[in-house]
Enzyme design. Structure first.
Site, PDB file in Angstrom:
ATOM      1  N   LYS A 190       0.831  -1.196   0.000  1.00  0.00           N
ATOM      2  CA  LYS A 190       0.000   0.000   0.000  1.00  0.00           C
ATOM      3  C   LYS A 190       0.883   1.270   0.000  1.00  0.00           C
ATOM      4  CE  LYS A 190      -3.770  -2.432  -0.123  1.00  0.00           C
ATOM      5  NZ  LYS A 190      -3.784  -3.653   0.564  1.00  0.00           N
TER       6      LYS A 190
HETATM    7  C1  LIG Z   1      -5.086  -4.551   0.916  1.00  0.00           C
HETATM    8  C2  LIG Z   1      -6.562  -4.486   0.874  1.00  0.00           C
HETATM    9  C3  LIG Z   1      -7.361  -4.991   1.913  1.00  0.00           C
HETATM   10  C4  LIG Z   1      -6.825  -5.763   3.068  1.00  0.00           C
HETATM   11  O1  LIG Z   1      -5.797  -5.149   3.764  1.00  0.00           O
HETATM   12  P1  LIG Z   1      -4.738  -6.068   4.552  1.00  0.00           P
HETATM   13  O2  LIG Z   1      -3.949  -5.064   5.330  1.00  0.00           O
HETATM   14  O3  LIG Z   1      -3.937  -6.807   3.534  1.00  0.00           O
HETATM   15  O4  LIG Z   1      -5.514  -6.975   5.426  1.00  0.00           O
HETATM   16  C5  LIG Z   1      -8.730  -4.818   1.832  1.00  0.00           C
HETATM   17  N1  LIG Z   1      -9.291  -4.216   0.779  1.00  0.00           N
HETATM   18  C6  LIG Z   1      -8.567  -3.720  -0.232  1.00  0.00           C
HETATM   19  C7  LIG Z   1      -9.256  -3.026  -1.362  1.00  0.00           C
HETATM   20  C8  LIG Z   1      -7.178  -3.870  -0.239  1.00  0.00           C
HETATM   21  O5  LIG Z   1      -6.474  -3.404  -1.276  1.00  0.00           O
END
Ligand SMILES: *Cc1c(COP(=O)(O)O)cnc(C)c1O
Length: 383
Positions: A190
């Site tokens: 992210k």
């Molecule tokens: C990354 C992501 C998640 C989950 O986040 P994690 O930290 O990996 O649990 C949920 N929704 C979207 C759209 C994502 O890109």
């Protein structure tokens, strides 16, 4: 033609985190401090995130998935309830609905924004609908104005899955600083990472207190050193090791996102429009953080997506797929979903490719990707 080093070290990945030496030193300090789980770094990160979200309460957890699931529990959503979301997301978005015993109800994507089609939400609302989970795919924000109007008109909660849109804006306001519940992820891929982690932005201190119980075993500390547990709670607290990474990232996030925006701009400038790819939407009212750069393959090349990805890898370029339409996964087919249910999401999911975009990339990297796309498309068409 210049020779290309095909060793794995030369691979340009589709994303890579930027962690500076100062942050690495701060993580080492935490490790030496004798306090490595939830502590002062988490407190500092919560305070800093809250400042970025207009002073709203923010609580950290150990993943974006945990944040979404606990947000549903905070709203009292469970068996018998329906939650509306998009099939074009990471599967976590629907998995959390299943985790609390509720039913995910998909609504097709909009061909232009690739986010949930706001015109179709109301036809999916039933007396059992409790909440909407919009997803800002690639960091491009869902129209919050219309979304919140729909939610208000039907008395629904909104849990924004803003996992990909940290630093994006809608109508000049930063995502997280307004709306109902807003969930961020700090997964390694992210825009802002803590290795693994996430947080929920809430409306008031009462919600924040209840979320703290949900986050850690339901434990309430009593004066005099005692404790009580009135209801179940998860084990989802963040560590100070992770929070130290997050704090370091927060110093650079605005530069990171500006750099991503500049690189995306370069893709738009350099892209050969005659190849027939559909480029991602260029921001309209929103102000995306360019979490990903995702052209759609031309229809003639879509069946050869695997070949496209393999050929790009031979050019030393990593390509991802985010995401196939999730209602076609066997778990959701077993629940009754079928091909043809959401034609727009299916089409995008079958043609999307994620090209390299991360802050440490150079302009020359973008040019190299564009050149490789041209060469690969031409060779696939000759084949
Ligand atoms: C990354 C992501 C998640 C989950 O986040 P994690 O930290 O990996 O649990 C949920 N929704 C979207 C759209 C994502 O890109």
């Amino acid at each position: 033609m210049k020779s290309i080093d095909l060793s794995p070290a030369a691979l340009l990945p589709f994303t890579r985190p930027s962690i500076d030496e100062r942050t690495i030193a701060e993580v080492a300090e935490v490790l030496r401090s004798g306090w490595i789980t939830t502590g002062p770094k988490c407190q500092a990160l919560e305070a800093a995130l809250s400042r970025r979200c207009g002073g709203r309460p923010v609580r950290l957890v150990n993943s974006g998935t945990a944040s979404l699931e606990l947000a549903l529990r905070l709203c009292g959503i469970g068996p018998g309830d329906q939650v509306i979301t998009t099939p074009l997301s990471w599967v976590a978005t629907a998995n959390v609905v299943l985790a609390v015993g509720a039913t995910p109800v998909f609504v097709d994507a909009d061909a232009k924004t690739r986010n949930i089609d706001l015109d179709r939400i109301e036809t999916a609302i039933t007396p059992r609908t409790r909440a909407l989970i919009p997803v800002d795919l690639a960091g491009l924000p869902v129209d919050r104005t219309r979304l919140n109007e729909i939610a208000a008109a039907h008395g629904l909660r909104v849990i924004e899955d803003a996992a990909q849109s940290f630093g994006s804006q809608w109508g000049g306001r930063v995502i997280g600083s307004f709306g109902d519940l807003v969930s961020f992820s700090f997964h390694a891929n992210k825009n802002l990472t803590s290795g693994e982690g996430g947080c929920l932005v809430m409306n008031d201190d009462d919600e924040a207190r209840r979320f703290e119980l949900l986050r850690l075993q339901g434990v309430q500390r009593l004066p005099g050193g005692g404790m009580d547990v009135a209801a179940w709670g998860a084990k989802a607290n963040m560590t100070d090791i992770a929070a130290a990474i997050g704090l370091g990232q927060l110093r650079s996030i605005d530069d990171f996102n500006a750099r991503r925006r500049r690189l995306a701009q370069r893709y738009f400038e350099r892209w050969d429009r005659t190849l027939g790819f559909e480029l991602p939407p260029e921001d309209a009212q929103g102000h995306g953080n360019w979490h990903m750069f995702q052209p759609l393959l031309p229809r003639d090349l879509a069946p050869a997506r695997g070949d496209f990805i393999a050929a790009m890898k031979n050019h030393g370029i990593g390509v991802g797929v985010h995401y196939p339409a999730m209602h076609l996964f066997s778990m959701f087919r077993a629940m009754g979903y079928a091909r043809g249910d959401f034609p727009v999401a299916e089409d995008i999911g079958a043609r999307t490719v994620t090209l390299p975009l991360f802050p440490a990339m150079t302009d020359a990297d973008v040019d190299r990707v564009c050149d490789a796309v041209g060469a690969v498309a031409a060779s696939l068409r000759r084949a």
